[in-house]
Design a protein around this motif. Structure first.
Motif, PDB file in Angstrom:
ATOM      1  N   LYS A 286     -14.359  -5.519   5.671  1.00 19.51           N
ATOM      2  CA  LYS A 286     -15.270  -5.591   4.521  1.00 19.51           C
ATOM      3  C   LYS A 286     -16.719  -5.537   4.987  1.00 19.51           C
ATOM      4  O   LYS A 286     -17.566  -4.894   4.353  1.00 19.51           O
ATOM      5  N   GLY A 287     -17.010  -6.222   6.111  1.00 16.80           N
ATOM      6  CA  GLY A 287     -18.371  -6.203   6.639  1.00 16.80           C
ATOM      7  C   GLY A 287     -18.803  -4.813   7.055  1.00 16.80           C
ATOM      8  O   GLY A 287     -19.951  -4.410   6.815  1.00 16.80           O
ATOM      9  N   GLU A 289     -17.902  -2.116   5.777  1.00 18.37           N
ATOM     10  CA  GLU A 289     -18.059  -1.269   4.595  1.00 18.37           C
ATOM     11  C   GLU A 289     -19.382  -1.505   3.877  1.00 18.37           C
ATOM     12  O   GLU A 289     -19.762  -0.725   2.999  1.00 18.37           O
ATOM     13  N   LEU A 290     -20.082  -2.591   4.231  1.00 20.02           N
ATOM     14  CA  LEU A 290     -21.371  -2.882   3.606  1.00 20.02           C
ATOM     15  C   LEU A 290     -22.434  -1.888   4.040  1.00 20.02           C
ATOM     16  O   LEU A 290     -22.294  -1.210   5.059  1.00 20.02           O
ATOM     17  N   LYS A 291     -23.508  -1.835   3.276  1.00 20.52           N
ATOM     18  CA  LYS A 291     -24.607  -0.916   3.569  1.00 20.52           C
ATOM     19  C   LYS A 291     -25.930  -1.673   3.683  1.00 20.52           C
ATOM     20  O   LYS A 291     -26.099  -2.744   3.116  1.00 20.52           O
ATOM     21  N   LYS A 294     -27.410  -5.782   3.503  1.00 16.34           N
ATOM     22  CA  LYS A 294     -26.213  -6.623   3.396  1.00 16.34           C
ATOM     23  C   LYS A 294     -25.395  -6.551   4.680  1.00 16.34           C
ATOM     24  O   LYS A 294     -24.874  -7.563   5.161  1.00 16.34           O
ATOM     25  N   LYS A 295     -25.301  -5.349   5.237  1.00 16.44           N
ATOM     26  CA  LYS A 295     -24.537  -5.187   6.467  1.00 16.44           C
ATOM     27  C   LYS A 295     -25.226  -5.900   7.625  1.00 16.44           C
ATOM     28  O   LYS A 295     -24.581  -6.566   8.450  1.00 16.44           O
ATOM     29  N   PHE A 298     -24.692  -9.610   7.279  1.00 16.07           N
ATOM     30  CA  PHE A 298     -23.312  -9.957   7.603  1.00 16.07           C
ATOM     31  C   PHE A 298     -23.143 -10.108   9.108  1.00 16.07           C
ATOM     32  O   PHE A 298     -22.613 -11.126   9.588  1.00 16.07           O
TER      33      PHE A 298
END
Length: 322
Positions: A286-287, A289-291, A294-295, A298
């Protein structure tokens, strides 16, 4: 009340801490709780129904007692079946849902399975496929509504005053040494082997473990259960919960554990390292997949956790050297 057998957990709970949520699971998308009183009524009727079907097990050798299999995910019906079979004097044989048809047929013939309870259409069809090769198998019952399958609820509906009276006599005659379950090994080094466990084998582990756990005499605790009940670890843990009066909530599946934890807010749950690794891998996926920011946030938080974990580990090693 003197605790002697695993099924004594229900009367023990009724006497000391009757609960509105002894067992809880999702039904049609909503949490449905079974009280201690309901569980007693269901399991007594289920056991009496089994007696009406001709299931027998008291005053017999272990080999002669009727064997009933269960192949299901963890859910209240699993416990209903386990307790009902115990009370009838018969022997429960739990099997992994992932067991291959060839191994299933071997286990069923080796144990001389008379009846089997399954949870789903897929498992019903799997057992239907091997049924011609298992002469001892009389009928398949399903927990879910499955076309062509007898629903498990028809068994407790068979209970009569006479079979209930016989049930009381049978329950009173069951000793701690009575065979409670046969758990088959995986068969990785040959054909599966059945491990025979008495009430005493399991409940002594339960009682000694119970005093070592933090939830002794904590009937207000809620627990989330998601490990397979056909494994002796989760079975023992379940009876610790039941004798301690903890409310057991069943996760919908391994994929919904995170959501179910948020919904139930349990005081505790039991798990195994491999499952925690899977949860970690899913979080990291899930991390990734962040952009954008936010990434970055994370992985910044992840690196801080790593540093804290590494420094704690180093401190423990240094402490031991001293």
């Amino acid at each position: 009340m003197e605790i002697k057998r695993l099924f004594d957990c229900i009367d023990h709970q009724l006497q000391h801490f009757p609960k509105p949520d002894m067992l809880t699971a999702k039904e049609n998308g909503q949490w449905r709780s079974y009280s201690t009183q309901e569980v007693k009524e269901i399991t007594d009727a289920f056991a009496a129904g089994l007696i009406e079907l001709g299931v027998s097990g008291n005053d017999m050798s272990d080999e002669a007692r009727d064997k009933i299999a269960i192949i299901s995910n963890s859910r209240p019906e699993w416990i209903f079946t386990d307790v009902a079979v115990q009370q009838s004097g018969a022997v429960l044989v739990p099997v992994y849902p992932s067991t291959s048809p060839n191994e299933l047929q071997f286990i069923f013939n080796d144990a001389l399975i008379k009846y089997v309870c399954v949870s789903s259409k897929e498992l019903f069809e799997k057992i239907q496929g091997i049924k011609p090769g298992v002469p001892s198998l009389k009928k398949i019952f399903s927990f879910d509504d499955v076309e062509g399958a007898d629903h498990w609820s028809i068994v407790p509906a068979l209970a009569t005053d006479e079979s209930r009276s016989r049930l009381t006599t049978i329950k009173n005659s069951i000793s701690p040494e009575h065979l409670a379950t046969i758990i088959y090994t995986s068969g990785t080094t040959g054909t599966p082997k059945g491990v025979m466990l008495s009430h005493k084998n399991i409940y002594t582990n339960v009682m000694f473990s119970k005093v070592s756990f933090p939830f002794i005499d904590a009937p207000h605790y809620k627990v989330l259960s998601f490990l397979p009940l056909n494994h002796i670890f989760e079975k023992c843990v379940t009876y610790i919960y039941l004798f301690s009066g903890n409310g057991i909530y069943y996760a919908e599946s391994l994929d919904t554990i995170a959501d179910n934890l948020k919904e139930v807010k349990p005081h505790m749950f039991t798990t195994v390292p491999r499952l925690l690794e899977k949860v970690y891998d899913r979080i990291m996926q899930k991390g990734n997949e962040l952009k954008g920011i936010k990434k970055k946030l994370f992985f910044w938080a992840h690196s801080l956790a790593d540093e804290r974990n590494n420094s704690s580990s180093a401190g423990r090693v240094t402490g031991r050297r001293r």
